[in-house]
Scaffold this motif. Structure first.
Motif, PDB file in Angstrom:
ATOM      1  N   ALA A   1       0.873  -1.173   0.000  1.00  0.00           N
ATOM      2  CA  ALA A   1       0.000   0.000   0.000  1.00  0.00           C
ATOM      3  C   ALA A   1       0.907   1.218   0.000  1.00  0.00           C
ATOM      4  O   ALA A   1       1.995   1.196   0.577  1.00  0.00           O
ATOM      5  CB  ALA A   1      -0.911   0.008   1.228  1.00  0.00           C
ATOM      6  N   GLY A   2       0.488   2.277  -0.663  1.00  0.00           N
ATOM      7  CA  GLY A   2       1.349   3.441  -0.733  1.00  0.00           C
ATOM      8  C   GLY A   2       0.589   4.750  -0.820  1.00  0.00           C
ATOM      9  O   GLY A   2      -0.630   4.781  -1.008  1.00  0.00           O
ATOM     10  N   TYR A   3       1.354   5.819  -0.673  1.00  0.00           N
ATOM     11  CA  TYR A   3       0.833   7.182  -0.716  1.00  0.00           C
ATOM     12  C   TYR A   3       1.814   8.037  -1.506  1.00  0.00           C
ATOM     13  O   TYR A   3       3.025   8.041  -1.212  1.00  0.00           O
ATOM     14  CB  TYR A   3       0.676   7.729   0.705  1.00  0.00           C
ATOM     15  CG  TYR A   3       0.218   9.157   0.750  1.00  0.00           C
ATOM     16  CD1 TYR A   3      -1.103   9.495   0.471  1.00  0.00           C
ATOM     17  CD2 TYR A   3       1.103  10.184   1.071  1.00  0.00           C
ATOM     18  CE1 TYR A   3      -1.529  10.815   0.509  1.00  0.00           C
ATOM     19  CE2 TYR A   3       0.684  11.510   1.109  1.00  0.00           C
ATOM     20  CZ  TYR A   3      -0.634  11.822   0.829  1.00  0.00           C
ATOM     21  OH  TYR A   3      -1.050  13.121   0.860  1.00  0.00           O
TER      22      TYR A   3
ATOM     23  N   ASP B   1      -2.737  10.831  -3.951  1.00  0.00           N
ATOM     24  CA  ASP B   1      -3.424   9.558  -4.158  1.00  0.00           C
ATOM     25  C   ASP B   1      -2.756   8.461  -3.333  1.00  0.00           C
ATOM     26  O   ASP B   1      -1.553   8.505  -3.062  1.00  0.00           O
ATOM     27  CB  ASP B   1      -3.372   9.128  -5.628  1.00  0.00           C
ATOM     28  CG  ASP B   1      -4.261   9.960  -6.534  1.00  0.00           C
ATOM     29  OD1 ASP B   1      -5.065  10.758  -6.010  1.00  0.00           O
ATOM     30  OD2 ASP B   1      -4.142   9.805  -7.766  1.00  0.00           O
ATOM     31  N   SER B   2      -3.557   7.463  -2.958  1.00  0.00           N
ATOM     32  CA  SER B   2      -3.016   6.265  -2.311  1.00  0.00           C
ATOM     33  C   SER B   2      -3.442   5.058  -3.133  1.00  0.00           C
ATOM     34  O   SER B   2      -4.310   5.148  -4.007  1.00  0.00           O
ATOM     35  CB  SER B   2      -3.500   6.154  -0.862  1.00  0.00           C
ATOM     36  OG  SER B   2      -4.904   6.070  -0.800  1.00  0.00           O
ATOM     37  N   TYR B   3      -2.817   3.912  -2.882  1.00  0.00           N
ATOM     38  CA  TYR B   3      -3.044   2.722  -3.691  1.00  0.00           C
ATOM     39  C   TYR B   3      -2.729   1.475  -2.880  1.00  0.00           C
ATOM     40  O   TYR B   3      -2.072   1.542  -1.842  1.00  0.00           O
ATOM     41  CB  TYR B   3      -2.172   2.758  -4.951  1.00  0.00           C
ATOM     42  CG  TYR B   3      -0.712   2.993  -4.661  1.00  0.00           C
ATOM     43  CD1 TYR B   3       0.169   1.937  -4.458  1.00  0.00           C
ATOM     44  CD2 TYR B   3      -0.213   4.286  -4.553  1.00  0.00           C
ATOM     45  CE1 TYR B   3       1.506   2.154  -4.167  1.00  0.00           C
ATOM     46  CE2 TYR B   3       1.123   4.521  -4.260  1.00  0.00           C
ATOM     47  CZ  TYR B   3       1.974   3.452  -4.074  1.00  0.00           C
ATOM     48  OH  TYR B   3       3.300   3.667  -3.774  1.00  0.00           O
ATOM     49  N   VAL B   4      -3.195   0.337  -3.373  1.00  0.00           N
ATOM     50  CA  VAL B   4      -2.847  -0.948  -2.776  1.00  0.00           C
ATOM     51  C   VAL B   4      -2.721  -1.980  -3.890  1.00  0.00           C
ATOM     52  O   VAL B   4      -3.506  -1.984  -4.844  1.00  0.00           O
ATOM     53  CB  VAL B   4      -3.873  -1.384  -1.698  1.00  0.00           C
ATOM     54  CG1 VAL B   4      -5.241  -1.638  -2.296  1.00  0.00           C
ATOM     55  CG2 VAL B   4      -3.381  -2.585  -0.930  1.00  0.00           C
TER      56      VAL B   4
ATOM     57  N   GLY C   1       7.201   9.266  -2.448  1.00  0.00           N
ATOM     58  CA  GLY C   1       6.109   8.613  -1.741  1.00  0.00           C
ATOM     59  C   GLY C   1       6.588   7.625  -0.705  1.00  0.00           C
ATOM     60  O   GLY C   1       7.791   7.428  -0.510  1.00  0.00           O
TER      61      GLY C   1
ATOM     62  N   ASP D   1       5.752   3.611   0.802  1.00  0.00           N
ATOM     63  CA  ASP D   1       5.108   2.316   0.635  1.00  0.00           C
ATOM     64  C   ASP D   1       5.101   1.579   1.963  1.00  0.00           C
ATOM     65  O   ASP D   1       6.050   1.689   2.754  1.00  0.00           O
ATOM     66  CB  ASP D   1       5.869   1.449  -0.376  1.00  0.00           C
ATOM     67  CG  ASP D   1       5.573   1.831  -1.815  1.00  0.00           C
ATOM     68  OD1 ASP D   1       4.424   2.197  -2.111  1.00  0.00           O
ATOM     69  OD2 ASP D   1       6.498   1.755  -2.646  1.00  0.00           O
TER      70      ASP D   1
END
Length: 117
Positions: free
Chosen positions: A52-54, A80-83, A102, A104
Motif C-alpha cells: 500500500a502506498g501514498y 493519491d493512495s493505492y494498494v 512517496g 510504501d
C-alpha cells in the motif's frame, strides 16, 4: 518503540533514477520511501508482499495486471493512495516533470528486499 532517524537512512539507487530507503519495520509490516526522477521507471516485478502506498509529490503511472495478459495503466496524482495484492506484477514510470516522492507499506515486512543487493 523503535525510532529511525533521518540520519540513519540509507538510500539505494535500485535502478537508474529510482532511489529507495528502508524505513521502520515491525513484525507485521515495513515502510519504504521512494524517489523516482522524471523520465525514470521501475521495471515489471512482483513480490509476495501486499503493498500500500501514498504519493506525497509528483505523478506516477502504474502498469498492473500483466500476468493474465491484461494490462491496465493507472495514473496517480499527488495525494493519491493505492494498494497492490501480493504477487501482482507491476511496473511504475514517472512521465512527469518533477521527482515523484512517496511512501510504501509492505505486509508482511519487506526487510531484505533484492534492491539492497
Amino acid at each position: 518503540m523503535e525510532r529511525i532517524t533521518a540520519e540513519e537512512l540509507d538510500s539505494t539507487e535500485a535502478v537508474e533514477g529510482v532511489h529507495l530507503s528502508a524505513l521502520a519495520a515491525g513484525e507485521r509490516m515495513s515502510l519504504q520511501e521512494f524517489r523516482i526522477e522524471p523520465g525514470k521507471d521501475v521495471p515489471t516485478h512482483s513480490h509476495p508482499h501486499e503493498q500500500a502506498g501514498y504519493l506525497v509529490r509528483g505523478e506516477l503511472t502504474f502498469v498492473v495486471g500483466e500476468k493474465n495478459g491484461e494490462r491496465e495503466e493507472i495514473v496517480l496524482q499527488e495525494g493519491d493512495s493505492y494498494v497492490l495484492p501480493g504477487g501482482e506484477p507491476h511496473a511504475v514510470s514517472n512521465d512527469g516533470d518533477e521527482t515523484a516522492v512517496g511512501i510504501d507499506v509492505f505486509a508482511p515486512p519487506r526487510t531484505d528486499p533484492d534492491w539492497k543487493d
